[in-house]
Write a protein that holds these residues in place. Structure first.
Motif, PDB file in Angstrom:
ATOM      1  N   GLU A  57      -0.238   7.517   1.751  1.00 20.72           N
ATOM      2  CA  GLU A  57      -1.356   8.386   1.378  1.00 20.72           C
ATOM      3  C   GLU A  57      -2.684   7.625   1.325  1.00 20.72           C
ATOM      4  O   GLU A  57      -3.717   8.164   1.688  1.00 20.72           O
ATOM      5  CB  GLU A  57      -1.066   9.048   0.026  1.00 20.72           C
ATOM      6  N   ALA A  58      -2.639   6.372   0.891  1.00 21.52           N
ATOM      7  CA  ALA A  58      -3.868   5.569   0.775  1.00 21.52           C
ATOM      8  C   ALA A  58      -4.477   5.255   2.136  1.00 21.52           C
ATOM      9  O   ALA A  58      -5.667   4.975   2.243  1.00 21.52           O
ATOM     10  CB  ALA A  58      -3.570   4.270   0.030  1.00 21.52           C
ATOM     11  N   ASN A  59      -3.662   5.308   3.167  1.00 22.80           N
ATOM     12  CA  ASN A  59      -4.134   4.964   4.514  1.00 22.80           C
ATOM     13  C   ASN A  59      -3.880   6.080   5.516  1.00 22.80           C
ATOM     14  O   ASN A  59      -3.783   5.833   6.713  1.00 22.80           O
ATOM     15  CB  ASN A  59      -3.439   3.681   4.983  1.00 22.80           C
ATOM     16  N   TYR A  60      -3.766   7.295   5.037  1.00 20.63           N
ATOM     17  CA  TYR A  60      -3.412   8.406   5.913  1.00 20.63           C
ATOM     18  C   TYR A  60      -4.384   8.571   7.076  1.00 20.63           C
ATOM     19  O   TYR A  60      -3.982   8.903   8.186  1.00 20.63           O
ATOM     20  CB  TYR A  60      -3.292   9.723   5.141  1.00 20.63           C
TER      21      TYR A  60
ATOM     22  N   THR B  91       0.847  -1.185   0.000  1.00 23.97           N
ATOM     23  CA  THR B  91       0.000   0.000   0.000  1.00 23.97           C
ATOM     24  C   THR B  91       0.886   1.239   0.000  1.00 23.97           C
ATOM     25  O   THR B  91       2.091   1.149  -0.206  1.00 23.97           O
ATOM     26  CB  THR B  91      -0.970  -0.020   1.206  1.00 23.97           C
TER      27      THR B  91
END
Length: 135
Positions: free
Chosen positions: A108-111, A105
């Motif tokens: 940014e995708a899991n910020y 991942t």
């Protein structure tokens, strides 16, 4: 998330890091591992997060077996050690990128999962996202 630990043991060569540890954490319950350096806290945590296998015993996290269902557990549990043992000179950003890459991942995708932590570490102003430089 519930955790059931039954008689787990872990040895490194001839040294027993943990010996027949059992405990249960019910969903919503706060639970801490407290003890001096070398007491086995990190070993237990690594077993719970599927990063290390116990020599004996069994563990379930939210009803999932840490061996058979490790992929499911890894998708729902995060672990960022305070001291990263492979690359001790990595910055917080480099550690986050490293772990994101391992799990396929991007930061940014899991910020939304780390925004509160970045604020507490003074990496961002309250409410403002941290902008990590893309490589």
């Amino acid at each position: 998330m519930s955790i059931i630990v039954q008689n787990i043991s872990k040895s490194y060569n001839k040294i027993k890091a943990i010996d027949a540890i059992s405990f249960e954490v019910k969903e919503g319950e706060l639970f801490g591992l407290i003890g001096p350096d070398g007491a086995g806290k990190t070993t237990i945590f690594r077993i719970l997060t599927t990063l290390l296998l116990a020599n004996e015993g069994s563990v379930t996290v939210s009803g999932f077996d840490i061996i058979k269902d490790y992929k499911i557990i890894r998708n729902s549990v995060g672990y960022m050690p305070g001291k990263f043992s492979l690359y001790q000179d990595l910055s917080v950003e480099e550690n986050l990128k490293f772990f994101a890459t391992i799990f396929g991942t991007a930061i940014e995708a899991n910020y939304d999962l780390i925004k509160d932590i970045t604020f507490k570490l003074n990496l961002s102003k309250q409410g403002e996202p941290v902008h990590f430089q893309a490589e």
